[in-house]
Design a protein around this motif. Structure first.
Motif, PDB file in Angstrom:
ATOM      1  N   SER A 179       0.905  -1.159  -0.143  1.00 58.39           N
ATOM      2  CA  SER A 179       0.017  -0.062   0.191  1.00 58.39           C
ATOM      3  C   SER A 179       0.852   1.344  -0.037  1.00 58.39           C
ATOM      4  O   SER A 179       0.456   2.390  -0.377  1.00 58.39           O
ATOM      5  CB  SER A 179      -1.133  -0.039   1.338  1.00 58.39           C
ATOM      6  N   ASP A 180       2.050   1.083   0.655  1.00 57.77           N
ATOM      7  CA  ASP A 180       3.006   2.265   0.622  1.00 57.77           C
ATOM      8  C   ASP A 180       4.108   2.052  -0.168  1.00 57.77           C
ATOM      9  O   ASP A 180       5.285   2.902  -0.138  1.00 57.77           O
ATOM     10  CB  ASP A 180       3.275   2.585   1.888  1.00 57.77           C
ATOM     11  N   LYS A 181       4.215   1.138  -1.344  1.00 57.65           N
ATOM     12  CA  LYS A 181       5.189   0.941  -2.178  1.00 57.65           C
ATOM     13  C   LYS A 181       4.746   0.561  -3.528  1.00 57.65           C
ATOM     14  O   LYS A 181       4.544  -0.795  -3.950  1.00 57.65           O
ATOM     15  CB  LYS A 181       6.326   0.058  -1.435  1.00 57.65           C
ATOM     16  N   PHE A 182       4.168   1.423  -4.426  1.00 57.90           N
ATOM     17  CA  PHE A 182       3.718   1.148  -5.767  1.00 57.90           C
ATOM     18  C   PHE A 182       4.807   0.765  -6.622  1.00 57.90           C
ATOM     19  O   PHE A 182       5.942   1.579  -6.528  1.00 57.90           O
ATOM     20  CB  PHE A 182       3.065   2.201  -6.342  1.00 57.90           C
ATOM     21  N   PRO A 183       4.874  -0.336  -7.504  1.00 59.74           N
ATOM     22  CA  PRO A 183       5.809  -0.369  -8.586  1.00 59.74           C
ATOM     23  C   PRO A 183       5.715   0.855  -9.647  1.00 59.74           C
ATOM     24  O   PRO A 183       5.106   0.720 -10.280  1.00 59.74           O
ATOM     25  CB  PRO A 183       5.480  -1.805  -9.373  1.00 59.74           C
ATOM     26  N   ALA A 184       6.901   1.489  -9.344  1.00 65.97           N
ATOM     27  CA  ALA A 184       7.047   2.691 -10.062  1.00 65.97           C
ATOM     28  C   ALA A 184       7.085   2.754 -11.455  1.00 65.97           C
ATOM     29  O   ALA A 184       6.561   3.419 -12.355  1.00 65.97           O
ATOM     30  CB  ALA A 184       8.294   3.507  -9.388  1.00 65.97           C
ATOM     31  N   GLU A 185       7.844   1.525 -11.844  1.00 68.69           N
ATOM     32  CA  GLU A 185       7.910   1.037 -13.380  1.00 68.69           C
ATOM     33  C   GLU A 185       6.737   0.972 -14.112  1.00 68.69           C
ATOM     34  O   GLU A 185       6.448   1.086 -15.276  1.00 68.69           O
ATOM     35  CB  GLU A 185       8.851  -0.130 -13.698  1.00 68.69           C
ATOM     36  N   ARG A 186       5.822   0.341 -13.369  1.00 71.21           N
ATOM     37  CA  ARG A 186       4.403   0.019 -13.935  1.00 71.21           C
ATOM     38  C   ARG A 186       3.615   1.372 -14.175  1.00 71.21           C
ATOM     39  O   ARG A 186       2.926   1.644 -15.229  1.00 71.21           O
ATOM     40  CB  ARG A 186       3.476  -0.786 -12.852  1.00 71.21           C
ATOM     41  N   ILE A 187       3.895   2.383 -13.124  1.00 72.19           N
ATOM     42  CA  ILE A 187       3.245   3.714 -13.279  1.00 72.19           C
ATOM     43  C   ILE A 187       3.688   4.494 -14.407  1.00 72.19           C
ATOM     44  O   ILE A 187       3.087   4.650 -15.325  1.00 72.19           O
ATOM     45  CB  ILE A 187       3.393   4.409 -11.979  1.00 72.19           C
ATOM     46  N   LYS A 232      -5.918  -2.949   1.223  1.00 70.04           N
ATOM     47  CA  LYS A 232      -4.498  -3.417   1.314  1.00 70.04           C
ATOM     48  C   LYS A 232      -3.854  -2.577   2.501  1.00 70.04           C
ATOM     49  O   LYS A 232      -3.040  -3.405   3.199  1.00 70.04           O
ATOM     50  CB  LYS A 232      -3.575  -3.015  -0.063  1.00 70.04           C
ATOM     51  N   PHE A 233      -4.161  -1.277   2.553  1.00 70.76           N
ATOM     52  CA  PHE A 233      -3.334  -0.835   3.738  1.00 70.76           C
ATOM     53  C   PHE A 233      -3.959  -1.464   5.154  1.00 70.76           C
ATOM     54  O   PHE A 233      -3.441  -1.395   5.932  1.00 70.76           O
ATOM     55  CB  PHE A 233      -3.845   0.839   3.606  1.00 70.76           C
ATOM     56  N   VAL A 234      -5.473  -1.386   5.159  1.00 72.24           N
ATOM     57  CA  VAL A 234      -5.912  -1.834   6.271  1.00 72.24           C
ATOM     58  C   VAL A 234      -5.407  -3.311   6.751  1.00 72.24           C
ATOM     59  O   VAL A 234      -5.008  -3.632   7.973  1.00 72.24           O
ATOM     60  CB  VAL A 234      -7.330  -1.666   6.355  1.00 72.24           C
ATOM     61  N   LYS A 235      -5.312  -4.204   5.832  1.00 71.52           N
ATOM     62  CA  LYS A 235      -4.685  -5.402   5.970  1.00 71.52           C
ATOM     63  C   LYS A 235      -3.264  -5.291   6.596  1.00 71.52           C
ATOM     64  O   LYS A 235      -2.866  -6.005   7.404  1.00 71.52           O
ATOM     65  CB  LYS A 235      -4.813  -6.416   4.689  1.00 71.52           C
ATOM     66  N   GLU A 236      -2.414  -4.463   5.939  1.00 75.04           N
ATOM     67  CA  GLU A 236      -1.325  -4.405   6.235  1.00 75.04           C
ATOM     68  C   GLU A 236      -0.764  -3.858   7.548  1.00 75.04           C
ATOM     69  O   GLU A 236      -0.023  -4.386   8.486  1.00 75.04           O
ATOM     70  CB  GLU A 236      -0.305  -3.511   5.321  1.00 75.04           C
ATOM     71  N   MET A 237      -1.831  -2.858   8.230  1.00 73.20           N
ATOM     72  CA  MET A 237      -1.983  -2.437   9.432  1.00 73.20           C
ATOM     73  C   MET A 237      -2.241  -3.380  10.449  1.00 73.20           C
ATOM     74  O   MET A 237      -1.739  -3.339  11.405  1.00 73.20           O
ATOM     75  CB  MET A 237      -2.869  -1.182   9.341  1.00 73.20           C
ATOM     76  N   MET A 238      -3.392  -4.095   9.982  1.00 72.18           N
ATOM     77  CA  MET A 238      -3.858  -5.332  11.066  1.00 72.18           C
ATOM     78  C   MET A 238      -2.928  -6.174  11.103  1.00 72.18           C
ATOM     79  O   MET A 238      -2.515  -6.668  12.263  1.00 72.18           O
ATOM     80  CB  MET A 238      -4.994  -6.026  10.482  1.00 72.18           C
ATOM     81  N   ILE A 239      -1.785  -6.829  10.180  1.00 70.49           N
ATOM     82  CA  ILE A 239      -0.768  -7.679  10.086  1.00 70.49           C
ATOM     83  C   ILE A 239       0.217  -7.128  11.104  1.00 70.49           C
ATOM     84  O   ILE A 239       0.847  -7.919  12.105  1.00 70.49           O
ATOM     85  CB  ILE A 239      -0.282  -7.914   8.976  1.00 70.49           C
TER      86      ILE A 239
END
Length: 287
Positions: A179-187, A232-239
């Motif tokens: 959620s806080d690391k998008f694949p820059a090359e895809r953008i 995605k962010f909420v899942k990562e925060m909960m983990i």
């Protein structure tokens, strides 16, 4: 042959007007789908507006058909519609019986910082930690997605029909992203693809539109796409907070949590979009 009535969507103007009287309500408000119904009902309840029946139209196309009938046949119904990118580009006619969201979609109002912080706190997170995490995430996605949002506006303005953000993070980023690391090359690859089709001039025009009319780019991230980022962010925060290897959070459970937070924020007057929606609901009372 299935009649239009069998899905609860009478398409003809006369049928719609009759339904209004048959239901013995002051007015009927048509929305696109079930989550829109929950969203607008929360707002009506908060404002204490009674006698309004909220009906599901079933699609954006049908909603736009109803808007046409309101404009051209003075049909006595109300419609609530997502602004999408069309509204800002003056592609949707305004009318006193047509209500609009604050941003692109209802998700841009539901997925806001305080709601996600409250989810973190509800599973034992410290307020300061949750607030900082959410704030950083919010800033990150704005910085990363601003060029794509501008391209979305250009795409809508000239009718290129390109799929830019899409409805889910996976469609743009592939299966492995954070959620806080998008694949820059895809953008970058996506922007290169679009720039082969949309001219620099059209991008410049869209940039000006965004600068002049969009105070907060966050509100114009495509709604379903934004929801997938929040999930995605909420899942990562909960983990992190629960110290687990993985967690299961469905779309429905996140939507329920966000809707509950929204109800609380609207009732307490703490939601930043409250004023917009109360003004929109005035249309139902004045008419």
């Amino acid at each position: 042959k299935i009649s239009a009535m069998s899905k609860g969507i009478p398409r003809g103007s006369k049928a719609l007007a009759v339904l209004n009287r048959f239901k013995r309500v002051n007015a009927i408000l048509y929305v696109e789908g079930p989550t829109d119904r929950v969203f607008w009902k929360t707002l009506l309840d908060s404002k204490g507006v009674n006698g309004i029946s909220i009906e599901i139209a079933g699609s954006c196309t049908i909603i736009d058909d109803y808007i046409d009938k309101i404009l051209n046949e003075d049909l006595e119904i109300f419609v609530a519609r997502d602004k999408d990118y069309k509204y800002t580009l003056n592609k949707i006619p305004q009318h006193e019986r047509v209500l609009f969201t604050f941003g692109h979609s209802i998700e841009n109002t539901l997925v806001y910082n305080d709601a996600i912080v409250s989810i973190g706190k509800s599973i034992g997170g410290e307020e300061e930690y949750c607030s900082l995490s959410v704030h950083h995430w919010h800033e990150y996605i704005i910085n990363q997605l601003q060029p794509l949002v501008i391209h979305e506006f250009a795409n809508e303005a000239i009718g290129s029909g390109l799929n830019i953000l899409g409805d889910h993070g996976d469609s743009l980023f592939g299966k492995t992203w954070n959620s806080d690391k998008f694949p820059a090359e895809r953008i970058l690859k996506k922007i290169e693809e679009i720039d082969k089709i949309i001219s620099p001039h059209d991008i410049q025009v869209a940039t000006s539109v965004v600068e002049e009319r969009c105070n907060d780019i966050y509100c114009y991230i495509r709604g379903h796409f934004l929801f997938s980022l929040a999930l995605k962010f909420v899942k990562e925060m909960m983990i992190t907070l629960l110290n687990k290897k993985s967690v299961n959070v469905s779309n429905d459970s996140l939507m329920t949590m966000l809707s509950m937070a929204f109800r609380g924020a609207i009732d307490s007057g703490m939601h930043p979009h409250k004023e917009h929606y109360m003004t929109e609901l005035d249309k139902l009372i004045i008419n």
